[in-house]
Design a protein around this motif. Structure first.
Motif, PDB file in Angstrom:
ATOM      1  N   UNK A 124       0.835  -1.198   0.000  1.00 41.19           N
ATOM      2  CA  UNK A 124       0.000   0.000   0.000  1.00 41.19           C
ATOM      3  C   UNK A 124       0.873   1.252   0.000  1.00 41.19           C
ATOM      4  N   UNK A 125       0.260   2.334  -0.468  1.00 42.73           N
ATOM      5  CA  UNK A 125       1.000   3.570  -0.643  1.00 42.73           C
ATOM      6  C   UNK A 125       0.767   4.491   0.553  1.00 42.73           C
ATOM      7  N   UNK A 126       1.456   4.218   1.645  1.00 40.83           N
ATOM      8  CA  UNK A 126       1.380   5.077   2.837  1.00 40.83           C
ATOM      9  C   UNK A 126       2.591   4.752   3.689  1.00 40.83           C
ATOM     10  N   UNK A 127       2.937   5.669   4.566  1.00 43.94           N
ATOM     11  CA  UNK A 127       4.019   5.387   5.509  1.00 43.94           C
ATOM     12  C   UNK A 127       3.462   4.495   6.624  1.00 43.94           C
ATOM     13  N   UNK A 128       4.153   3.384   6.887  1.00 43.39           N
ATOM     14  CA  UNK A 128       3.646   2.426   7.866  1.00 43.39           C
ATOM     15  C   UNK A 128       4.491   2.495   9.146  1.00 43.39           C
ATOM     16  N   UNK A 129       3.799   2.522  10.267  1.00 45.36           N
ATOM     17  CA  UNK A 129       4.486   2.430  11.554  1.00 45.36           C
ATOM     18  C   UNK A 129       3.971   1.202  12.284  1.00 45.36           C
ATOM     19  N   UNK A 130       4.885   0.327  12.606  1.00 48.81           N
ATOM     20  CA  UNK A 130       4.536  -0.902  13.301  1.00 48.81           C
ATOM     21  C   UNK A 130       4.327  -0.616  14.788  1.00 48.81           C
ATOM     22  N   UNK A 131       3.116  -0.840  15.255  1.00 45.61           N
ATOM     23  CA  UNK A 131       2.830  -0.634  16.690  1.00 45.61           C
ATOM     24  C   UNK A 131       2.761  -1.975  17.403  1.00 45.61           C
ATOM     25  N   UNK A 132       3.464  -2.965  16.852  1.00 43.43           N
ATOM     26  CA  UNK A 132       3.480  -4.308  17.435  1.00 43.43           C
ATOM     27  C   UNK A 132       2.929  -5.309  16.437  1.00 43.43           C
ATOM     28  N   UNK A 133       3.758  -6.267  16.010  1.00 44.80           N
ATOM     29  CA  UNK A 133       3.263  -7.319  15.104  1.00 44.80           C
ATOM     30  C   UNK A 133       3.585  -8.687  15.716  1.00 44.80           C
ATOM     31  N   UNK A 134       2.574  -9.282  16.316  1.00 45.93           N
ATOM     32  CA  UNK A 134       2.743 -10.599  16.938  1.00 45.93           C
ATOM     33  C   UNK A 134       3.882 -10.590  17.933  1.00 45.93           C
ATOM     34  N   UNK A 135       4.690 -11.665  17.907  1.00 48.01           N
ATOM     35  CA  UNK A 135       5.832 -11.741  18.815  1.00 48.01           C
ATOM     36  C   UNK A 135       7.099 -11.235  18.123  1.00 48.01           C
ATOM     37  N   UNK A 136       6.938 -10.422  17.065  1.00 48.35           N
ATOM     38  CA  UNK A 136       8.077  -9.980  16.266  1.00 48.35           C
ATOM     39  C   UNK A 136       8.712  -8.711  16.816  1.00 48.35           C
ATOM     40  N   UNK A 137       8.169  -7.531  16.478  1.00 47.52           N
ATOM     41  CA  UNK A 137       8.793  -6.282  16.949  1.00 47.52           C
ATOM     42  C   UNK A 137       7.757  -5.289  17.461  1.00 47.52           C
ATOM     43  N   UNK A 138       8.211  -4.407  18.306  1.00 50.10           N
ATOM     44  CA  UNK A 138       7.416  -3.297  18.799  1.00 50.10           C
ATOM     45  C   UNK A 138       8.383  -2.117  18.894  1.00 50.10           C
ATOM     46  N   UNK A 139       8.729  -1.560  17.725  1.00 49.20           N
ATOM     47  CA  UNK A 139       9.865  -0.619  17.690  1.00 49.20           C
ATOM     48  C   UNK A 139       9.706   0.626  18.554  1.00 49.20           C
ATOM     49  N   UNK A 140       8.516   1.230  18.602  1.00 48.29           N
ATOM     50  CA  UNK A 140       8.418   2.476  19.385  1.00 48.29           C
ATOM     51  C   UNK A 140       8.599   2.210  20.875  1.00 48.29           C
ATOM     52  N   UNK A 141       8.206   1.009  21.335  1.00 48.14           N
ATOM     53  CA  UNK A 141       8.417   0.673  22.752  1.00 48.14           C
ATOM     54  C   UNK A 141       9.917   0.590  23.054  1.00 48.14           C
ATOM     55  N   UNK A 142      10.665  -0.070  22.152  1.00 46.81           N
ATOM     56  CA  UNK A 142      12.107  -0.186  22.382  1.00 46.81           C
ATOM     57  C   UNK A 142      12.766   1.189  22.339  1.00 46.81           C
ATOM     58  N   UNK A 143      12.308   2.036  21.422  1.00 45.67           N
ATOM     59  CA  UNK A 143      12.897   3.380  21.325  1.00 45.67           C
ATOM     60  C   UNK A 143      12.640   4.176  22.602  1.00 45.67           C
ATOM     61  N   UNK A 144      11.424   4.074  23.124  1.00 54.82           N
ATOM     62  CA  UNK A 144      11.130   4.848  24.336  1.00 54.82           C
ATOM     63  C   UNK A 144      11.864   4.261  25.542  1.00 54.82           C
ATOM     64  N   UNK A 145      12.077   2.949  25.546  1.00 51.80           N
ATOM     65  CA  UNK A 145      12.832   2.338  26.643  1.00 51.80           C
ATOM     66  C   UNK A 145      14.291   2.809  26.631  1.00 51.80           C
ATOM     67  N   UNK A 146      14.914   2.752  25.454  1.00 57.43           N
ATOM     68  CA  UNK A 146      16.311   3.199  25.371  1.00 57.43           C
ATOM     69  C   UNK A 146      16.417   4.698  25.633  1.00 57.43           C
ATOM     70  N   UNK A 147      15.426   5.455  25.149  1.00 62.06           N
ATOM     71  CA  UNK A 147      15.395   6.900  25.387  1.00 62.06           C
ATOM     72  C   UNK A 147      15.336   7.193  26.892  1.00 62.06           C
ATOM     73  N   UNK A 148      14.552   6.370  27.614  1.00 63.00           N
ATOM     74  CA  UNK A 148      14.424   6.561  29.069  1.00 63.00           C
ATOM     75  C   UNK A 148      15.725   6.221  29.787  1.00 63.00           C
TER      76      UNK A 148
END
Lengths: 309, 184
Positions: A124-148
């Motif tokens: 699809x033609x849009x910017x995609x942000x993964x907010x959690x896909x199964x047991x794979x990744x949850x990138x914004x959570x990891x970013x906020x954890x490292x940021x903290x």
């Protein structure tokens, strides 16, 4: 300074460079100042429409994305699968393309299937942000954890971080391992071996089975929730036994050689992985994580929106 | 410096100009008891620092609160440039409700930065009055109906020319140079 992400979507930490992560952090620093102003809103994304597609339950992440989008003045569409035509048999691409034909620029998606965000980004033609896909990744959570962690210790390089608990079902653990390693931290995991993936050593992560040893080694302990909803068989005898072996209580915390920082991505099962007095202690940065989540998501949305043609 | 670049203000003129701007502010603001200075990031902050220091030299009681404001998230050209702008720090340790605000930038050109700055400033309250102070006013190139109240120097330029303000604090010398485009 680099001022553009190397990626067009945020599908997982594994696709980001260290420079990308640092750019997101530096941008989030500015947004953290913005969300503490009397008027917490900037007009940057006022011509952008974002769809939040949640095919799986979420409270924190969904609210955090939603408030981040509102603080950036974007228009928002909210969708959750329980009340949608997905239950009538519509495919993911059809659902999303129908939503995109309403002129949506970005999609934030949570989905129970690993790789769903990646799949979508190719079709699809849009910017995609993964907010959690199964047991794979949850990138914004990891970013906020490292940021903290960065906020508390300035730099993650050489810091010892242990991730405790249900590693095998945890997208938070996987994203965090990628993120922490890219930033130069030492990472170990700790938990019953039934909850630890077989090939985790190939990610450069050591396994520990004794919680007290692991806590004495670390600067930061990330306590994960036992994901009973993803467990269709018994991984340990009982929750009571798990919490006796791998639960963190105040007595254990106070018996350590040094003062460690305690994190939790939420939702907390109080009394299972950590007790209430630990969750609410001054060593816990759980509520800072939540506040930083908004700033991190604003940064990600802002930087990806900058890549829309 | 190339042969066709010219110095608009050398360090002596620069110093005189800062002094004159400070005295003009005193004429209009009396004791500055209700005044706040805000320097626009990135380069307006140097001028704001200098104006504040100059005022304090003139009268020790003039200790005016100084803030720095970044306008990146308020710009109207986001996603219209190839390279997104890198934000700078905003430090506004005070409320601007009912204050007299002196907004400071180094060069006034199209007026778009000032427009963004006015928007950004309103996130910190509703000021009583806002004035604009600039070191260099490039006339005839405005895109918006914005004029400065205090002007260091007016210059007449063509669009392709560039006015660059150097500061002794960061660039070694106080001066303003007008760069002209190459002939070829």
């Amino acid at each position: 300074m680099m001022n553009k992400l190397s990626v067009n979507h945020l599908l997982g930490i594994k696709y980001l460079t260290k420079a990308d992560i640092n750019l997101i952090f530096e941008t989030a620093d500015h947004f953290k100042e913005v969300i503490n102003r009397p008027i917490k809103k900037v007009p940057s994304l006022r011509d952008i429409t974002i769809a939040n597609l949640f095919f799986e339950n979420s409270t924190r992440t969904k609210l955090s994305f939603e408030i981040a989008e509102k603080r950036l003045s974007a228009d928002i569409l909210n969708f959750s699968s329980s009340s949608s035509s997905v239950t009538k048999g519509e495919t993911l691409i059809d659902t999303v393309n129908n939503i995109l034909s309403m002129k949506v620029d970005m999609v934030v998606m949570r989905h129970p299937n690993p790789g769903a965000a990646d799949f979508l980004s190719k079709h699809v033609d849009a910017k995609i942000i993964n907010a959690g896909d199964g047991a794979h990744e949850h990138p914004t959570q990891a970013l906020l954890d490292s940021f903290s962690i960065r906020e508390k210790y300035d730099d993650l390089k050489g810091k010892n971080v242990v991730i405790v608990g249900d590693i095998i079902h945890s997208r938070v653990a996987l994203s965090n391992i990628f993120c922490l390693k890219k930033l130069g931290a030492n990472v170990r995991v700790c938990g019953p071996l039934t909850l630890i993936p077989k090939h985790i050593a190939s990610l450069g992560v050591e396994v520990m089975t004794n919680l007290k040893d692991a806590l004495n080694w670390c600067d930061v302990a990330m306590m994960l929730r036992i994901q009973l909803e993803r467990q269709n068989m018994k991984f340990f005898p009982s929750l009571r036994e798990y919490s006796m072996q791998y639960g963190l209580d105040k007595q254990l915390l106070d018996s350590l050689d040094k003062e460690i920082t305690v994190m939790h991505p939420g939702p907390i099962n109080r009394g299972v992985e950590i007790t209430s007095d630990v969750a609410d202690s001054k060593q816990s940065i759980i509520l800072e994580q939540v506040q930083n989540g908004v700033a991190i998501r604003m940064a990600v949305l802002y930087l990806l929106a900058g890549k829309i043609e | 410096m190339k042969h066709n670049d010219r110095i608009i203000l050398d360090s002596t003129q620069f110093d005189l100009t800062i002094k004159r701007l400070a005295h003009q502010l005193i004429e209009n603001h009396n004791d500055f008891s209700n005044t706040i200075i805000i320097g626009l990031q990135p380069r307006g902050t140097y001028l704001a620092d200098r104006i504040k220091a100059e005022l304090k030299l003139i009268d020790k009681t003039y200790d005016i609160p100084l803030g720095t404001l970044d306008v990146t998230f308020y710009r109207d050209d986001y996603r219209r440039q190839n390279n997104p702008l890198v934000p700078s720090k905003t430090e506004m340790e005070f409320d601007i409700e009912d204050k007299n605000v002196i907004l400071v930038d180094d060069v006034l050109f199209t007026g778009r930065t000032i427009r963004s700055g006015l928007d950004a400033m309103l996130a910190f309250g509703r000021p009583k009055m806002v004035e604009l102070l600039v070191l260099i006013n490039r006339r005839y190139e405005r895109h918006l109906p914005i004029q400065a109240d205090y002007i260091g120097k007016n210059i007449h330029t063509i669009v392709s020319e560039r006015a660059k303000v150097s500061w002794s604090a960061t660039d070694g010398e106080d001066k303003v140079i007008l760069y002209t485009p190459d002939d070829e």
